[in-house]
Design a protein around this motif. Structure first.
Motif, mmCIF file in Angstrom:
data_model
loop_
_atom_site.group_PDB
_atom_site.id
_atom_site.type_symbol
_atom_site.label_atom_id
_atom_site.label_comp_id
_atom_site.label_asym_id
_atom_site.label_seq_id
_atom_site.Cartn_x
_atom_site.Cartn_y
_atom_site.Cartn_z
ATOM 1 N N GLY A 1 0.118 -1.331 0.275
ATOM 2 C CA GLY A 1 -0.621 -0.232 0.220
ATOM 3 C C GLY A 1 0.852 0.959 -0.058
ATOM 4 N N MET A 2 0.743 2.391 -1.351
ATOM 5 C CA MET A 2 1.372 3.069 -1.034
ATOM 6 C C MET A 2 1.093 4.260 -0.877
ATOM 7 N N GLY A 3 0.030 4.314 0.370
ATOM 8 C CA GLY A 3 -0.148 5.492 1.046
ATOM 9 C C GLY A 3 0.479 6.756 1.547
ATOM 10 N N VAL A 4 -0.382 7.084 2.833
ATOM 11 C CA VAL A 4 0.716 7.708 3.128
ATOM 12 C C VAL A 4 1.974 7.575 4.827
ATOM 13 N N ALA A 5 1.256 6.430 5.184
ATOM 14 C CA ALA A 5 1.913 5.010 5.769
ATOM 15 C C ALA A 5 2.963 4.943 5.404
ATOM 16 N N GLY A 6 2.387 3.698 4.460
ATOM 17 C CA GLY A 6 3.565 3.042 3.047
ATOM 18 C C GLY A 6 4.751 3.662 2.877
ATOM 19 N N SER A 7 3.893 4.851 1.813
ATOM 20 C CA SER A 7 5.112 5.118 1.253
ATOM 21 C C SER A 7 5.883 6.334 2.061
ATOM 22 N N TYR A 8 5.619 6.975 2.739
ATOM 23 C CA TYR A 8 6.559 7.004 4.127
ATOM 24 C C TYR A 8 7.648 6.194 4.339
ATOM 25 N N LEU A 9 6.823 4.724 5.000
ATOM 26 C CA LEU A 9 7.469 4.317 5.580
ATOM 27 C C LEU A 9 9.040 3.509 5.051
ATOM 28 N N VAL A 10 8.496 3.349 3.452
ATOM 29 C CA VAL A 10 9.470 2.701 2.587
ATOM 30 C C VAL A 10 11.446 4.177 2.497
ATOM 31 N N SER A 11 10.172 4.736 2.531
ATOM 32 C CA SER A 11 11.408 6.412 2.964
ATOM 33 C C SER A 11 12.222 6.253 4.580
ATOM 34 N N ARG A 12 11.146 5.408 5.778
ATOM 35 C CA ARG A 12 12.240 5.701 6.433
ATOM 36 C C ARG A 12 12.926 4.023 6.786
ATOM 37 N N LEU A 13 12.906 3.016 5.986
ATOM 38 C CA LEU A 13 13.300 1.917 6.056
ATOM 39 C C LEU A 13 14.266 1.757 4.786
ATOM 40 N N LYS A 14 14.075 2.003 3.748
ATOM 41 C CA LYS A 14 15.565 1.784 2.115
ATOM 42 C C LYS A 14 16.400 2.007 2.275
ATOM 43 N N ASN A 15 17.388 2.453 3.439
ATOM 44 C CA ASN A 15 18.700 2.950 3.499
ATOM 45 C C ASN A 15 18.972 1.503 4.379
ATOM 46 N N ASP A 16 18.206 1.321 5.068
ATOM 47 C CA ASP A 16 19.005 0.154 5.845
ATOM 48 C C ASP A 16 18.530 -1.369 5.966
ATOM 49 N N HIS A 17 17.297 -1.141 4.900
ATOM 50 C CA HIS A 17 17.042 -2.438 4.253
ATOM 51 C C HIS A 17 16.708 -2.750 3.476
ATOM 52 N N GLU A 18 16.549 -4.171 3.381
ATOM 53 C CA GLU A 18 15.723 -4.188 1.434
ATOM 54 C C GLU A 18 14.157 -4.483 1.857
ATOM 55 N N VAL A 19 13.826 -3.490 0.998
ATOM 56 C CA VAL A 19 12.609 -2.676 0.651
ATOM 57 C C VAL A 19 12.084 -2.449 -0.790
ATOM 58 N N VAL A 20 10.535 -3.294 -0.486
ATOM 59 C CA VAL A 20 9.952 -3.323 -1.637
ATOM 60 C C VAL A 20 8.467 -3.214 -1.548
ATOM 61 N N GLY A 21 8.066 -1.627 -2.372
ATOM 62 C CA GLY A 21 7.005 -1.396 -2.020
ATOM 63 C C GLY A 21 5.756 -1.785 -3.205
ATOM 64 N N PHE A 22 4.681 -2.157 -2.615
ATOM 65 C CA PHE A 22 3.378 -2.639 -3.712
ATOM 66 C C PHE A 22 2.638 -2.180 -3.352
ATOM 67 N N GLU A 23 1.235 -1.591 -4.668
ATOM 68 C CA GLU A 23 0.606 -1.175 -4.621
ATOM 69 C C GLU A 23 -1.267 -1.814 -5.548
ATOM 70 N N ARG A 24 -2.140 -1.678 -4.860
ATOM 71 C CA ARG A 24 -2.550 -2.675 -5.862
ATOM 72 C C ARG A 24 -3.072 -1.653 -7.279
ATOM 73 N N MET A 25 -3.117 -0.013 -6.993
ATOM 74 C CA MET A 25 -3.844 0.582 -8.110
ATOM 75 C C MET A 25 -2.855 0.695 -9.312
ATOM 76 N N ASP A 26 -3.186 1.259 -10.638
ATOM 77 C CA ASP A 26 -2.070 1.059 -11.487
ATOM 78 C C ASP A 26 -1.461 2.705 -11.405
ATOM 79 N N GLU A 27 0.375 2.859 -11.544
ATOM 80 C CA GLU A 27 0.640 3.849 -11.489
ATOM 81 C C GLU A 27 0.066 5.446 -11.688
ATOM 82 N N VAL A 28 -0.717 4.872 -13.156
ATOM 83 C CA VAL A 28 -1.490 6.200 -13.934
ATOM 84 C C VAL A 28 -2.706 6.376 -12.668
#
Length: 336
Positions: free
Chosen positions: A7-34
């Motif tokens: 989920g790339m809403g507020v919580a998910g996107s922020y969490l990716v930004s907080r974790l990406k430098n120290d862990h291998e993080v992959v985000g998933f979002e059900r909606m198409d990017e467009v």
């Protein structure tokens, strides 16, 4: 660790930004990017958002669209008053989300099954909000349907600042959030399902051009009602575990705060749950207050201790809520 953030809403996107430098993080979002878009009004508190975004190396100021000075409150046409604002703003929510996940591995238009994720990742974070896709269904839930328009005005906006209209028995409220010179978000959430009618009534009165329509429920069930927070490799963060402040329907900052607690306690789910319970403890009292109003069981004497607790919490965190907190205003809402 290898972490999937769902989920790339507020919580998910922020969490990716907080974790990406120290862990291998992959985000998933059900909606198409467009089609991926942020939902609900883009309002938050500048000072708190500035501090949170700094942790991700982002300057929140560049996303701000409107700085609030006053909130117009319409108590069902019985009384109108204003609340001074000190930090409540609207901002470009989608742009901020995109920058949170910039340079990260994020897959759009993907609906992963739990079994697939469990075989590949050490931790699966459920940031799917209201849907709570990867956690067990709640035994007791409480959701509020909402409906919203993004409006473009040609001949001047109806209000120069924020405007809200609480509904009887605190079943919800209508909102008007300014989005710059000629734009605004208008919408409503209502337990009694008058949210579409109220939104259209305002639109009919003031006109404008609808450029976006959104309808979705938000979870007002508080964290104490949203157990379990975790099961197996799955851990919930944000609205999936009830981090929406029930009195205001505000979930942006609480969900980001929840993400911070998750990062702090990464790998220790028991410690994470304990800290979330403590941080959001007041939310349970707020929800109980609202529920008594909804079911017409409000008694001022019986509820006074909880009302005082809510007032003290909001007064202590006045800067966090971005507005002047006065007991007389709280009592006006309580007695409505």
């Amino acid at each position: 660790m290898k972490i999937a953030v769902m989920g790339m809403g507020v919580a998910g996107s922020y969490l990716v930004s907080r974790l990406k430098n120290d862990h291998e993080v992959v985000g998933f979002e059900r909606m198409d990017e467009v089609k991926h878009d942020s939902i609900c009004a883009w309002g938050s508190i500048k000072s708190t958002m500035t501090d949170l975004c700094k942790k991700s190396g982002i300057d929140f100021e560049k996303y701000v669209v409107h700085d609030g000075k006053k909130m117009h409150v319409d108590m069902n046409n019985q009384e109108r008053f204003q609340i001074g604002l000190h930090g409540l703003c609207t901002y470009e929510k989608l742009s901020l989300i995109k920058d949170f996940i910039k340079d990260s591995e994020v897959h759009f238009g993907v609906n992963k099954k739990l079994e697939e994720l469990e075989s590949e990742f050490d931790i699966i974070v459920d940031c799917t909000g209201f849907h709570r896709i990867y956690l067990p269904k709640l035994e007791q839930d409480f959701c509020l349907p909402t409906y919203e328009y993004k409006i473009e005005y040609e001949n001047g906006v109806p209000f120069d600042d924020f405007y809200i209209k609480p509904f009887p028995h605190m079943s919800g409220y209508f909102w008007y959030f300014p989005m710059g010179k000629n734009l605004a978000h208008i919408g409503a959430g209502d337990y009694n399902k008058q949210h579409v009618e109220e939104t259209n009534k305002f639109f009919k009165k003031y006109g404008g051009k609808v450029t976006k329509t959104v309808g979705r429920p938000i979870r007002l069930a508080t964290p104490n009602m949203c157990k379990p927070f975790y099961k197996g490799k799955v851990v919930g963060v944000g609205e999936s575990i009830g981090t929406v402040y029930p009195l205001l329907g505000e979930g942006i900052i609480p969900s980001m705060m929840c993400a911070d607690i998750f990062v702090k306690n990464l790998g220790n789910n028991e410690s994470y749950e304990k800290e979330v319970d403590e941080y959001f403890k007041i939310y349970g009292k707020v929800f109980n207050f609202i529920r008594t109003k909804l079911h017409n069981k409000f008694n001022l004497l019986r509820m006074l201790p909880d009302l005082l607790s809510i007032f003290r919490y909001m007064k202590k965190n006045e800067e966090r809520f971005g507005m002047e907190i006065n007991m007389r205003d709280l009592m006006k809402v309580a007695k409505a």
